[in-house]
Design an enzyme around this catalytic site. Structure first.
Site, PDB file in Angstrom:
ATOM      1  N   HIS A  22      -2.518   2.699   8.825  1.00 50.79           N
ATOM      2  CA  HIS A  22      -3.789   1.713   7.989  1.00 50.79           C
ATOM      3  C   HIS A  22      -4.154   0.231   8.458  1.00 50.79           C
ATOM      4  CE1 HIS A  22      -4.600  -0.331   4.347  1.00 50.79           C
ATOM      5  NE2 HIS A  22      -5.879  -0.102   4.817  1.00 50.79           N
ATOM      6  N   HIS A  57     -10.953  -2.463   3.132  1.00 53.11           N
ATOM      7  CA  HIS A  57      -9.570  -2.648   3.483  1.00 53.11           C
ATOM      8  C   HIS A  57      -9.644  -1.446   4.790  1.00 53.11           C
ATOM      9  CE1 HIS A  57      -8.428  -3.926  -0.526  1.00 53.11           C
ATOM     10  NE2 HIS A  57      -9.525  -3.626  -1.183  1.00 53.11           N
ATOM     11  N   GLU A  89       0.822  -1.385   0.465  1.00 55.16           N
ATOM     12  CA  GLU A  89       0.180   0.356   0.090  1.00 55.16           C
ATOM     13  C   GLU A  89       1.299   1.364   0.027  1.00 55.16           C
ATOM     14  OE1 GLU A  89      -2.928  -0.592  -0.624  1.00 55.16           O
ATOM     15  OE2 GLU A  89      -3.911  -2.062   0.599  1.00 55.16           O
ATOM     16  N   HIS A 109      -6.526  -2.747  10.059  1.00 55.31           N
ATOM     17  CA  HIS A 109      -7.867  -3.562   9.184  1.00 55.31           C
ATOM     18  C   HIS A 109      -8.215  -3.865  10.925  1.00 55.31           C
ATOM     19  CE1 HIS A 109      -7.299  -4.467   5.217  1.00 55.31           C
ATOM     20  NE2 HIS A 109      -5.810  -5.609   5.756  1.00 55.31           N
TER      21      HIS A 109
END
Length: 766
Positions: free
Chosen positions: A116, A180, A97, A118
């Site tokens: 970032h 995502h 990413e 989950h």
């Protein structure tokens, strides 16, 4: 790649080893913090930090165990999303990413850190296509008016990176990515982690609101539902545990009249006029600084609750304002202390001057105030670390000392009458100090007391309370500041120097007794050394009966009891802590106030038979006298200053007045803490006032994992709060302790409380 230092790099001195070390270290620290708090799983998600001065950022590698992450494992990527290999790294590939991170940094120059990951709650909301509306002022302030949902695109693709870039242009700081997880950004690493935590909180709140909305049914796939609610059940236990450990704040009604130092000053002045009493009776009549001894169980419960919570520090924008104060208003201090680094190790000579972000250079001290080299005025709650109970630069003492110095100079090398006068006035107010030997400092006095105890008893072992500071002599740098650390701070000290020193956990009488029993096998215990109010001037306050119980144990095992009254001597009252607690030690160590704020402040006194070992020749105990001394010990300047200062304290009632000022400050702080809903703890032992914001001094080796994980962050918070107090005109001791003086009138204390009010308003989440 060119490895020469560049302007704006993190730390040029480290570039030859690992490039951009600080940015990479930030990434590692963020990963560990979020793992500990449950925001990351072992290999899911990615974290990055912008490299200052470069079009680069440091990012976690692909599919790597974050729990084992090293600085060298962190990858460097440019703002085009391309990996920039370097010889100092481990050669791992960056997260897939990285293009998304690059787009965010290009789009948002204000963003310096990205998370970032989950998150099951957000995944459920993404499936429902439900962005999170403005639920709280806190959410709007830190995350934005809405936590938007970013359209789905395959992982690691330019499509996803562009979708994210479009949304972050809004200026918000948290987003849900369809299928995502979530993205949280911040102006610095701490802010990004904070925003991630806040996003989790509002996600839970909104998800629960939706699932309980009347008349509607939302269907969430079983897999997502089970993950989300499984985590919710685990979090519920964690949150419930925090609530169980939380304590009701100290309530101080808005209309409650605070204790008055001014009223006490008027009463003391009147009652002291024209008195002439016999030695040994005045201390009790003049009173003590402690009006009500703190409820130690309650204080410790509050401190435990404080350390059980994440740190609550300044908002990032507020911290920047604080640092800007130092940069713009304290330039002369920075210039001279930077120069000092060339000739003075560390740039300052006194440990108390090591303040964040840099030391202040003081030009003037007067009463309750300090003025720095730039002309800034501060309320002085440091009071040089405690000796100036009358207030700084007290005129009546200075004038009388000047007369003595004019007659004989500061030192003669021979006997002077003020050596005797000082010993006599100490005995007058502390009858248990039958004889007194002047030395150069509290450290020297503790050294002498331990040596004297060993000579008198013929035993070698010494026990101190863990966490207590008794100076920097080889014998006593043991279990320093953090209980259970033994020789952790004993660099440069041979093992033999501490071989006969033991530490007992604070206020654990059972462990102290076991140490005394163990020492019998080693020839016995010469002395037990305690700070009567608790280690570090009561940072862990001693129970009211602790000293009496220690006295009993010392008598049982034939050990001497040494009171370290470097801070408490005369500050708690003219009878010291021994007079207040009604416990008679065998030896008493004095410092600080014993010279009225003048140099060479230190000495040891006590029972005549024990003190005989400090004599020489025929006065020695069967020739067992010990070696102590010093060219400037008992000089006329210091002895006269101590004598005149103690006289003035008796005449004015300074210890009691200072104690009431401490009461007023503490009650006012407790009221502010309650009004802002902060977990901070304020309490006092007379004129020794504690304001614990981080609880770092309460960490110990009974929980080594917590100590290692949290010590750095809690220490940093304490330093930052100290800087914030300074930027608002208040000087404290390390941001957590304050000493009040007779100069602290009600007006001074109320002014200080108004300034603390301004600082507390800058704390995260208030």
């Amino acid at each position: 790649m060119d490895t020469r230092p560049h302007p704006g790099t993190d730390d040029p001195t480290e570039e030859c080893a690992v490039q951009h070390l600080t940015s990479r270290q930030h990434v590692v620290d963020m990963c560990r913090t979020m793992l500990a708090r449950g925001y990351l799983k072992a290999t899911e998600g990615n974290v990055s930090v912008r490299v200052p001065g470069h079009r680069l950022y440091a990012v976690t590698p692909s599919n790597y165990d974050y729990d084992r992450m090293r600085v060298a494992d962190i990858c460097l990527v440019d703002f085009d999303g391309k990996h920039v290999p370097d010889d100092s790294g481990a050669g791992l590939a960056p997260s897939i990413e990285c293009g998304m991170h690059a787009n965010i940094y290009r789009e948002r120059p204000d963003v310096n850190a990205i998370v970032h990951t989950h998150q099951p709650y957000a995944s459920a909301l993404a499936f429902l296509r439900k962005p999170i509306p403005a639920l709280t002022d806190e959410q709007v302030r830190f995350l934005g008016r809405e936590v938007a949902i970013i359209d789905y695109a395959p992982s690691g693709t330019s499509f996803l990176a562009r979708n994210v870039q479009k949304k972050v242009a809004s200026g918000d700081n948290a987003f849900i990515i369809a299928n995502h997880g979530v993205v949280a950004v911040g102006t610095d690493p701490d802010r990004a982690v904070f925003n991630m935590a806040l996003l989790e909180k509002v996600s839970i709140a909104y998800l629960l609101a939706l699932t309980s909305e009347a008349g509607k049914v939302y269907t969430i796939p079983t897999a997502i539902r089970e993950i989300a609610f499984g985590k919710l059940r685990a979090d519920e236990k964690r949150i419930a545990a925090q609530l169980t450990e939380a304590v009701e704040p100290v309530r101080v009604p808005a209309d409650e009249e605070l204790p008055s130092a001014d009223a006490t000053a008027a009463q003391v002045t009147t009652s002291n006029a024209g008195t002439d009493e016999q030695p040994g009776t005045e201390s009790a009549r003049l009173g003590y600084a402690i009006s009500e001894y703190p409820d130690v169980d309650d204080v410790m419960r509050r401190l435990k609750a404080l350390t059980a919570q994440p740190v609550r520090g300044l908002r990032h924008d507020a911290l920047l304002d604080v640092l800007n104060y130092f940069d713009t208003k304290c330039r002369a201090s920075k210039e001279i202390t930077d120069r000092a680094k060339q000739r003075i190790p560390g740039g300052v000579q006194h440990n108390l001057a090591f303040n964040y972000p840099f030391p202040l250079a003081i030009d003037k001290a007067e009463g309750a105030y300090l003025v720095d080299r730039d002309g800034n005025t501060y309320i002085d709650f440091l009071q040089a670390g405690g000796p100036t109970i009358l207030g700084s630069n007290y005129g009546p003492v200075n004038e009388r000392v000047a007369e003595v110095v004019r007659d004989c100079g500061p030192v003669t090398g021979l006997f002077h009458e003020y050596e005797l006068k000082l010993a006599e006035i100490i005995h007058r107010f502390m009858p248990h100090v039958q004889m007194y030997r002047s030395l150069g400092s509290g450290t020297e006095a503790v050294m002498a007391a331990v040596r004297g105890a060993r000579a008198f008893t013929g035993k070698k072992m010494v026990i101190k309370v863990g966490g207590a500071y008794h100076g920097w002599s080889d014998t006593m740098v043991y279990g320093l500041r953090v209980p259970g650390t033994y020789r952790m701070n004993a660099k440069g000290i041979p093992f033999g120097a501490t071989a006969r020193t033991r530490e007992s956990f604070p206020h654990d009488l059972g462990q102290l007794k076991r140490k005394l029993i163990e020492n019998r096998l080693r020839g016995g215990t010469a002395a037990v050394v305690v700070e009567p109010v608790g280690p570090e001037s009561g940072t862990r306050p001693a129970p009211r009966d602790f000293n009496a119980r220690v006295r009993e144990l010392c008598d049982e095992f034939g050990a001497l009891l040494i009171f370290d009254e470097v801070v408490t001597g005369f500050r708690l009252g003219l009878g010291g802590a021994a007079g207040y607690f009604g416990v008679t030690p065998d030896l008493t160590v004095l410092g600080k106030t014993v010279s009225g704020g003048y140099p060479m402040a230190g000495g040891v006194g006590g029972r005549a038979d024990v003190m005989a070992v400090f004599g020489s020749g025929l006065d020695g105990k069967s020739g067992a006298h010990i070696q102590v001394g010093g060219t400037l010990s008992a000089n006329p300047l210091s002895c006269a200053a101590g004598y005149f200062a103690i006289e003035e304290m008796a005449r004015t009632g300074a210890p009691v007045i200072a104690g009431r000022a401490g009461d007023r400050l503490t009650r006012g702080l407790q009221r502010l803490i309650d009004s802002y809903g902060l977990p901070y703890v304020a309490y006092n032992q007379g004129s020794i006032v504690h304001l614990e914001c981080s609880g770092v001094m309460l960490l110990d080796m009974r929980n080594p994992v917590k100590l290692l994980k949290e010590n750095k962050a809690r220490k940093r918070l304490m330093e930052q709060m100290g800087a914030a107090y300074t930027a608002h005109g208040i000087i404290t001791l390390a941001g957590s302790r304050m000493y009040t003086s007779m100069a602290d009138t009600d007006e001074v204390i109320d002014d200080a409380l108004a300034r603390f009010d301004q600082v507390f308003a800058l704390v995260e989440g208030v």
